[in-house]
Scaffold this motif. Sequence first.
Motif, mmCIF file in Angstrom:
data_model
loop_
_atom_site.group_PDB
_atom_site.id
_atom_site.type_symbol
_atom_site.label_atom_id
_atom_site.label_comp_id
_atom_site.label_asym_id
_atom_site.label_seq_id
_atom_site.Cartn_x
_atom_site.Cartn_y
_atom_site.Cartn_z
ATOM 1 N N SER A 131 -2.114 10.745 -4.507
ATOM 2 C CA SER A 131 -2.319 9.455 -5.164
ATOM 3 C C SER A 131 -2.183 8.351 -4.129
ATOM 4 O O SER A 131 -1.468 8.480 -3.135
ATOM 5 C CB SER A 131 -1.312 9.251 -6.297
ATOM 6 O OG SER A 131 0.020 9.258 -5.813
ATOM 7 N N THR A 132 -2.885 7.266 -4.375
ATOM 8 C CA THR A 132 -2.821 6.126 -3.471
ATOM 9 C C THR A 132 -3.002 4.849 -4.276
ATOM 10 O O THR A 132 -3.612 4.861 -5.357
ATOM 11 C CB THR A 132 -3.905 6.224 -2.376
ATOM 12 O OG1 THR A 132 -3.752 5.159 -1.448
ATOM 13 C CG2 THR A 132 -5.304 6.175 -2.973
ATOM 14 N N GLY A 133 -2.442 3.766 -3.784
ATOM 15 C CA GLY A 133 -2.547 2.508 -4.500
ATOM 16 C C GLY A 133 -2.450 1.317 -3.574
ATOM 17 O O GLY A 133 -1.900 1.406 -2.468
ATOM 18 N N LEU A 134 -2.985 0.201 -4.018
ATOM 19 C CA LEU A 134 -3.030 -1.017 -3.208
ATOM 20 C C LEU A 134 -2.798 -2.222 -4.111
ATOM 21 O O LEU A 134 -3.381 -2.308 -5.199
ATOM 22 C CB LEU A 134 -4.392 -1.140 -2.513
ATOM 23 C CG LEU A 134 -4.659 -2.417 -1.696
ATOM 24 C CD1 LEU A 134 -3.739 -2.459 -0.480
ATOM 25 C CD2 LEU A 134 -6.121 -2.466 -1.266
ATOM 26 N N GLY A 135 -1.927 -3.114 -3.692
ATOM 27 C CA GLY A 135 -1.687 -4.353 -4.416
ATOM 28 C C GLY A 135 -1.900 -5.546 -3.509
ATOM 29 O O GLY A 135 -1.332 -5.608 -2.421
ATOM 30 N N TYR B 280 0.861 -1.182 0.000
ATOM 31 C CA TYR B 280 0.000 0.000 0.000
ATOM 32 C C TYR B 280 0.895 1.229 0.000
ATOM 33 O O TYR B 280 1.940 1.261 0.661
ATOM 34 C CB TYR B 280 -0.900 0.025 1.237
ATOM 35 C CG TYR B 280 -1.611 1.342 1.444
ATOM 36 C CD1 TYR B 280 -2.704 1.684 0.660
ATOM 37 C CD2 TYR B 280 -1.172 2.254 2.401
ATOM 38 C CE1 TYR B 280 -3.341 2.907 0.821
ATOM 39 C CE2 TYR B 280 -1.805 3.472 2.570
ATOM 40 C CZ TYR B 280 -2.887 3.791 1.780
ATOM 41 O OH TYR B 280 -3.512 4.994 1.941
ATOM 42 N N TYR B 281 0.523 2.247 -0.778
ATOM 43 C CA TYR B 281 1.298 3.482 -0.789
ATOM 44 C C TYR B 281 0.366 4.685 -0.849
ATOM 45 O O TYR B 281 -0.781 4.594 -1.312
ATOM 46 C CB TYR B 281 2.275 3.516 -1.974
ATOM 47 C CG TYR B 281 1.614 3.769 -3.314
ATOM 48 C CD1 TYR B 281 1.396 5.071 -3.780
ATOM 49 C CD2 TYR B 281 1.215 2.705 -4.120
ATOM 50 C CE1 TYR B 281 0.794 5.296 -4.997
ATOM 51 C CE2 TYR B 281 0.613 2.929 -5.338
ATOM 52 C CZ TYR B 281 0.408 4.232 -5.778
ATOM 53 O OH TYR B 281 -0.208 4.459 -6.986
ATOM 54 N N PHE B 282 0.895 5.802 -0.374
ATOM 55 C CA PHE B 282 0.163 7.072 -0.411
ATOM 56 C C PHE B 282 1.161 8.184 -0.678
ATOM 57 O O PHE B 282 2.247 8.210 -0.089
ATOM 58 C CB PHE B 282 -0.558 7.330 0.912
ATOM 59 C CG PHE B 282 -1.235 8.678 0.971
ATOM 60 C CD1 PHE B 282 -2.436 8.894 0.321
ATOM 61 C CD2 PHE B 282 -0.653 9.738 1.663
ATOM 62 C CE1 PHE B 282 -3.055 10.133 0.361
ATOM 63 C CE2 PHE B 282 -1.264 10.976 1.711
ATOM 64 C CZ PHE B 282 -2.476 11.178 1.062
ATOM 65 N N ASN B 283 0.822 9.082 -1.593
ATOM 66 C CA ASN B 283 1.707 10.187 -1.951
ATOM 67 C C ASN B 283 0.920 11.495 -1.935
ATOM 68 O O ASN B 283 -0.203 11.571 -2.434
ATOM 69 C CB ASN B 283 2.328 9.961 -3.330
ATOM 70 C CG ASN B 283 3.124 11.160 -3.807
ATOM 71 O OD1 ASN B 283 2.616 12.011 -4.532
ATOM 72 N ND2 ASN B 283 4.379 11.263 -3.390
#
Length: 300
Positions: free
Chosen positions: A148-152, A107-110
């Motif tokens: 921006s945010t993303g999840l794998g 998981y990331y958040f920018n």
Amino acid sequence: MYTFGLGLESSEINSNTHIKDTLYDRSHKSFNFSPTASLNYSFTNRTKLNIQYRGTTNEPSVDQLQPVVTNPNSITQNVGNQNLKASFTNDINLNYNNVNLKTFSNYYFNLQYSNVLNAISNYYVYGPNNEQLIMPLNVKGSYDASASTGLGIPFKQNKYVLNTSGSITWNNDINYIKNSPTSLTIDTPIDFIGATRNVTRALSLGYNLMGTLNTKVVMATLAGRMNYNRAWQSIQTTTNSIYMSYNIYGDIKLSLPVGLLISTDCQYNINSGYSGNLNKPYALWNAGATKYLFKNKKGQ
């Protein structure tokens, strides 16, 4: 861990321009600095936070400083501004990411923010015969921000993987506009009487969703993407530009015996809000085959 830094630079611009019987002598001296700072913090060996700051000075060019019309025979004329100041940009960036070392989910958040002090923009003067005079000037209120945010998420030891991400971007730009009742010439004096401050705002949204399959024989991907863009100006409240785009993509690779690899992919695109044929949907399809040669597949 944290760091601090500071860059210092002295600069000088000297320009002499002789036009007809007039000599334009311009000297511009400046002392610029670029501060930097960063913070790296690890909550655990898989969860980390990074914050960065950078300040940047941007000097105007010689053409922007010279009070001379550079293209007097054109319907669009550019003239410099000898009172132009250097702009200073503040950039702040924050990154957070988390990785599960057992399942490899992530998981990331920018978050990013940038504002410009004394931003160098333009002053547009329009004449009655479609002529235009453009002069650079310093403005207040220019900035942009994004997140921006993303999840794998992998399943069954990465046999199946689901990835999703989203982003949002906002831009705020400033310029000045004036309509002149008289024709514009190279001798037209420039003033700000009757000038209007124009704010151009732009919003962009994006979303992505992708699933993958990984086996010894079959590798497949199915993905979808959506983008929304909108821009509007404060002096034209009835004119808003909205653009939408959609994309669906899929690919399959088959690893067959005797070193044969067959692959194909296809994507379908839909646009709206554009002009002409750009709004027509279209599809792209590709296919191919590869034969591996020699031992350990060193050739193909």
